[in-house]
Structure formats: structure tokens, C-alpha cells
Design a protein around this motif. Structure first.
Motif, PDB file in Angstrom:
ATOM      1  N   VAL A  94      49.812  41.815  36.020  1.00  0.00           N
ATOM      2  CA  VAL A  94      50.070  40.914  37.137  1.00  0.00           C
ATOM      3  C   VAL A  94      48.732  40.464  37.720  1.00  0.00           C
ATOM      4  O   VAL A  94      47.739  41.198  37.668  1.00  0.00           O
ATOM      5  N   ILE A  95      48.715  39.251  38.234  1.00  0.00           N
ATOM      6  CA  ILE A  95      47.552  38.737  38.961  1.00  0.00           C
ATOM      7  C   ILE A  95      47.991  38.532  40.405  1.00  0.00           C
ATOM      8  O   ILE A  95      48.973  37.837  40.674  1.00  0.00           O
ATOM      9  N   ALA A  96      47.290  39.162  41.343  1.00  0.00           N
ATOM     10  CA  ALA A  96      47.658  39.100  42.757  1.00  0.00           C
ATOM     11  C   ALA A  96      46.500  38.511  43.554  1.00  0.00           C
ATOM     12  O   ALA A  96      45.365  38.983  43.438  1.00  0.00           O
ATOM     13  N   ILE A  97      46.772  37.497  44.361  1.00  0.00           N
ATOM     14  CA  ILE A  97      45.727  36.784  45.106  1.00  0.00           C
ATOM     15  C   ILE A  97      46.008  36.858  46.603  1.00  0.00           C
ATOM     16  O   ILE A  97      47.064  36.442  47.071  1.00  0.00           O
ATOM     17  N   ASP A  98      45.050  37.358  47.352  1.00  0.00           N
ATOM     18  CA  ASP A  98      45.188  37.539  48.797  1.00  0.00           C
ATOM     19  C   ASP A  98      43.958  36.929  49.512  1.00  0.00           C
ATOM     20  O   ASP A  98      42.897  37.533  49.483  1.00  0.00           O
ATOM     21  N   TYR A  99      44.041  35.793  50.146  1.00  0.00           N
ATOM     22  CA  TYR A  99      45.171  34.901  50.173  1.00  0.00           C
ATOM     23  C   TYR A  99      44.669  33.493  49.920  1.00  0.00           C
ATOM     24  O   TYR A  99      43.445  33.252  49.986  1.00  0.00           O
ATOM     25  N   ILE A 100      45.534  32.521  49.607  1.00  0.00           N
ATOM     26  CA  ILE A 100      45.079  31.256  49.040  1.00  0.00           C
ATOM     27  C   ILE A 100      44.351  30.361  50.035  1.00  0.00           C
ATOM     28  O   ILE A 100      43.615  29.468  49.618  1.00  0.00           O
ATOM     29  N   GLN A 101      44.532  30.588  51.339  1.00  0.00           N
ATOM     30  CA  GLN A 101      43.775  29.782  52.303  1.00  0.00           C
ATOM     31  C   GLN A 101      42.271  30.002  52.177  1.00  0.00           C
ATOM     32  O   GLN A 101      41.485  29.181  52.645  1.00  0.00           O
ATOM     33  N   LEU A 102      41.857  31.109  51.549  1.00  0.00           N
ATOM     34  CA  LEU A 102      40.436  31.428  51.421  1.00  0.00           C
ATOM     35  C   LEU A 102      39.858  31.001  50.075  1.00  0.00           C
ATOM     36  O   LEU A 102      38.686  31.248  49.799  1.00  0.00           O
TER      37      LEU A 102
END
Length: 222
Positions: A94-102
Motif C-alpha cells: 500500500v502507498i499512504a500519503i499524509d496529506y495531499i495539501q502539502l
């Protein structure tokens, strides 16, 4: 939650987690990444807000094996930066991104391509407008999600997303928890499917969870 996990496991789908600030997106992201990662696999965590040590400390608090995770905490990453990092990893679940606003401007619109390229689910967090915090009983809606681009001045473009998940509770877990009188029980987190193209997960599907602030852990009813 098990139903959601099994419906996206080993599938090239894109999942968005949406809530107001401080409502548990990172906690849920880590928990979902853990549940999606079997023995011998790795979860690829792109942490654009918190440092690697913070994520590993959170894993320890949640009784999650931090060795499951490979973490990139570089700031201001673009889509190509993330893609290059993931391509160097092996056995990614899995690829988890926290968070897209950054993420760098407009890069957020392409993160669904990672799911197709690496044939794994991609889960990203996105903040809703802070103005919603003035209405503590307001549950996030699909329209609130659609307003994200406007809220952030057009700098954030949501990628094509298969599963829109909102997180809601009548209090902020980090600021109002100690003042919340609920008879000794943990405050409830409501995980709701706002839109879904994932087989077996209908729109309106709800998972109830309890949050333990001391361990930063989530306990799901299912």
C-alpha cells in the motif's frame, strides 16, 4: 473496517480520507496501512507533515510493528518525487500519503497513477475546510469534499478516487477530549463512505470506531 480492507487489498484503487483538522486521519491512515500489510510486505508511508520518528512513535503506541513501514518524510514532494521513492521499494502492499495539501501544486491530481503503476491501493489524507470546525455537529458531506479545491485556492486538485471516506465525531480528539463527559467511554469515530466504485462497499456504509487517546489506537466494531 475488515470489509473495507478486504475489498481494496492488492487492488489498484485510490482511497481518500477526509475530515477537519485533528479528527484522526493520520491514525486511521496508519491503521489501514497496517491492516493491508501482510508478513513479508511493506507499507510505503509518505509523511509530508510529521517526521519519520513521529510516525514510528505512533506505531509503537498503537502496538503496530514499525518494521512493516518504509517512510519518506521529505517535505514539499512532487508526484515524481513520490514515484521515484516508491519505485526503489520492494514488496509494497500500500502507498499512504499524509496529506495531499502539502504536496507540490497540482501533483496531487496524479497520485491515482501510482495505484495503477504499482498495482496496490493508494490511500491519501485530505483536510476539509477549517470553517467546518465552527459547526461541531456538522458531518462532512461529498459537497465539502468537492469544495476542497476552492478552499485551498485551487492549489489542491483531488485525483480520481474510488473510495471517499469521511471521519467525523462531535468533538476534536486532540483538543476537546479531556472535557468530554461520556461516562468513561472513548469518544466515537464514525467512518462513512461518501462515494464508492469499489465492489462490495456501498455508498452510505458506516463503520463505528472508538478512539483511545492514551495509546492513539482505534478499535472497530467489526
Amino acid at each position: 473496517m475488515k470489509k473495507i480492507i478486504e475489498s481494496i487489498r492488492h487492488k489498484p484503487v485510490t482511497v481518500g480520507l477526509f475530515s477537519r483538522p485533528g479528527f484522526g486521519k493520520t491514525t486511521l491512515l496508519i491503521k489501514m496501512a497496517d491492516m493491508l500489510t501482510a508478513k513479508g510486505e511493506k507499507a510505503c508511508i509518505i509523511s509530508l507533515e510529521e517526521g519519520e520518528m513521529y510516525i514510528r512513535k505512533r506505531c509503537a503506541m498503537m502496538n503496530i510493528d514499525e518494521n512493516k513501514f518504509t517512510i519518506n518524510d521529505s517535505v514539499d514532494q512532487s508526484f515524481n518525487d513520490i514515484r521515484a521513492f516508491v519505485s526503489k521499494q520492494s514488496n509494497i502492499s500500500v502507498i499512504a500519503i499524509d496529506y495531499i495539501q502539502l504536496m507540490k501544486s497540482e501533483s496531487s491530481s496524479r497520485i491515482n497513477e501510482l495505484a495503477s503503476e504499482f498495482n496496490v491501493p493508494v490511500i491519501y489524507c485530505s483536510q476539509l475546510s477549517r470553517e467546518l470546525s465552527t459547526h461541531p455537529l456538522w458531518r462532512p458531506t461529498l459537497q465539502d469534499v468537492k469544495n476542497i479545491s476552492t478552499t485551498y485556492g485551487g492549489c489542491v486538485i483531488l485525483p480520481p478516487t474510488d473510495l471517499f471516506i469521511s471521519l467525523w465525531r462531535p468533538i476534536n480528539i486532540y483538543h476537546d477530549y479531556d472535557d468530554y463527559d461520556n461516562g468513561g467511554l472513548f469518544p466515537e469515530m464514525i467512518i462513512s463512505i461518501l462515494r464508492s466504485t469499489v465492489s462490495g462497499i456501498p455508498e452510505g456504509y458506516i463503520v463505528n470506531a472508538l478512539f483511545d487517546k492514551k495509546t492513539a489506537s482505534l478499535m472497530f466494531e467489526d
